[in-house]
Design an enzyme around this catalytic site. Structure first.
Site, PDB file in Angstrom:
ATOM      1  CE  LYS A  76      -3.814   1.695   2.954  1.00  0.00           C
ATOM      2  NZ  LYS A  76      -4.582   1.381   4.214  1.00  0.00           N
ATOM      3  CB  SER A 151      -7.306   4.284   3.592  1.00  0.00           C
ATOM      4  OG  SER A 151      -6.447   3.362   4.463  1.00  0.00           O
ATOM      5  CB  SER A 175      -8.133   1.602   6.311  1.00  0.00           C
ATOM      6  OG  SER A 175      -8.601   2.887   6.621  1.00  0.00           O
TER       7      SER A 175
END
Length: 468
Positions: A76, A151, A175
């Site tokens: 990520k 996220s 997230s």
């Protein structure tokens, strides 16, 4: 052999160890799929093709032990990978290159995983949807008009579209679980302190953690084994566990006592009928497996939402932004930072203290059960752009709170929690449910999840998104 992306991550690793598949062949396969399909998905903000092929080539000469050696795992774009651009989802960080690896990235590299690139994330990981000034929106592969959540939206989109077998994500208020729900995946938010954020990212409030996103329980458990570690200076340490998490995926959980509730803590948040149907069907599944399912009152109430919001305002200020880059921030980020900088330190500490006090009381309730069932989100996957309709950051934030009313509870308490992809609407949209466990209880959640997965014939069964 099946198409390579049909294989689980563990089956890919086994094929590599047996000599039936090479790391370079597998890496090229995924890089080709990314090149062909990601423009529609928006999963990656940076593709590191040369680096990935160099890693894969080195692994053909020297393959470490472990079930995921040679398997691609993207990172990520909130996590540092040395000499690779990291933008934290923000145009204000364009051109910034990470000076070192995060310790979790070091763990994945040492395990022999191959990094295909950096998955997209919203600005500083603050929203529950992934729409930035850097790259196209991350979309749910089940319906490309719908958001992949956030996220870890890019990470979930990549796995659900077959652009990665598994992915590393992180979770500060849902997230991992939110994008897993809207992309039809299994995601684990581990216990607070299970995975270090060393060396740079602070864990002051203990809300955020790294964790795995996968199509099945065993793959997620294997990646959690790779990621789990502590480093000197960590403020939080999770309780030790016996054996590996992957071993828990092969154990029967026994008869469990499972609490459930479906009342969101956020005022005016309402459950869509499809979300309620997913929750009720999941409770029936648990009962059919022989578990005792007990209704309880919500352990956290609406009086704690303002305290959580105070913390979220402050978290928006964690990333330094140069004065000349402030105009490049998205409106929601600027709105949150304005409130964060206006929050006095005593107010932040008082909010954190109130949340800790509430956690002590809540754990006295939830610790009486082996797991707690709730919805993951309150609505089916939202259309891309839905959260920002009206161009009003305050309205956007209110929609975020109501949509993601359940997951932040377990970031506050530090309990492990997973998203189970158990339900699809008539329109083919995934809706997940959440199970939380006791502190240190990832193993029980993994065993229970594996039991449910087997009972359902695999979470996805014969379902595949069209882009698959």
């Amino acid at each position: 052999m099946s198409e390579l992306h049909e294989l689980s991550a563990l089956d890919q690793g086994k094929a590599i160890r047996n000599g039936d598949l090479s790391p370079v062949e597998l890496t090229r396969f995924y890089l080709d799929r990314i090149a062909r399909l990601d423009a529609e998905i928006g999963a990656y903000v940076t593709v590191t093709a040369e680096r990935a092929l160099a890693q894969a080539t080195a692994l053909e000469r020297d393959l470490p032990g472990g079930p995921l050696a040679g398997v691609p795992v993207p990172v990520k774009d909130l996590n540092l990978v040395k000499n690779v651009p990291i933008m934290f989802g923000s145009a204000a960080y364009q051109g910034f290159v990470a000076p070192m690896d995060d310790s979790v990235v070091e763990r994945m590299s040492a395990a022999g995983t191959v990094m295909l690139g950096k998955t997209s994330t919203p600005e500083f990981g603050l929203p529950c949807y992934t729409e930035t000034y850097l790259s196209p929106p991350a979309r749910s592969p089940w319906d490309l008009t719908r958001s992949a959540g956030g996220s870890s939206g890019g990470a979930a989109a990549a796995v659900a579209a077959g652009l990665a077998p598994v992915a590393q994500g992180s979770d500060g208020a849902g997230s991992i679980r939110i994008p897993s729900s809207v992309c039809g995946l299994y995601g684990i938010k581990p216990t607070r302190g299970r995975i270090s954020f060393a060396p740079i990212i602070p864990d002051l409030a203990g809300m955020s953690t790294n964790g795995p996103i996968a199509r099945n329980v065993a793959d997620a458990a294997a990646l959690l084994d790779v990621m789990a570690h502590n480093s000197p200076g960590d403020l939080y340490l999770a309780p030790p566990h016996e054996g590996t998490f992957l071993e828990y995926a092969t154990r029967q959980p026994g008869k469990l006592r499972i609490a459930r509730y479906a009342t969101p803590a956020v005022p005016e948040a309402e459950l869509d009928p499809e979300v309620l149907a997913a929750y009720e069907e999941s409770a029936k599944t648990l009962a059919a497996l022989g578990h005792e399912v007990v209704d309880i009152d919500p352990p956290f109430g609406p009086e704690l939402v303002p305290q959580f919001v105070t913390l979220w305002y402050a978290f928006a200020c964690m990333h330094p932004v140069a004065d000349d880059q402030i105009p490049r921030l998205r409106p929601l980020t600027a709105w949150l930072r304005e409130r964060g900088f206006a929050t006095p330190a005593p107010a932040f500490l008082q909010a954190q203290a109130a949340l800790q006090l509430a956690t002590r009381a809540a754990l006295q309730v939830t610790d009486a059960y082996d797991a707690v069932l709730t919805p993951t989100v309150t609505l089916p996957p939202r259309p891309v752009g839905w959260f920002e309709e009206g161009d009003d950051p305050e309205l956007t934030f209110e929609r975020m709170k109501r949509f993601a009313a359940f997951p932040p509870i377990y970031n506050v308490s530090g309990q492990p929690a997973v998203n189970l992809p158990l339900y699809w609407t008539e329109d083919g949209l995934p809706i997940g449910v959440m199970l939380a466990g006791r502190i240190g209880g990832e193993g029980v959640l993994i065993s229970l999840s594996a039991q449910i997965e087997a009972y359902k014939g695999g979470f996805w069964g014969d379902r595949r998104p069209d882009i698959w």
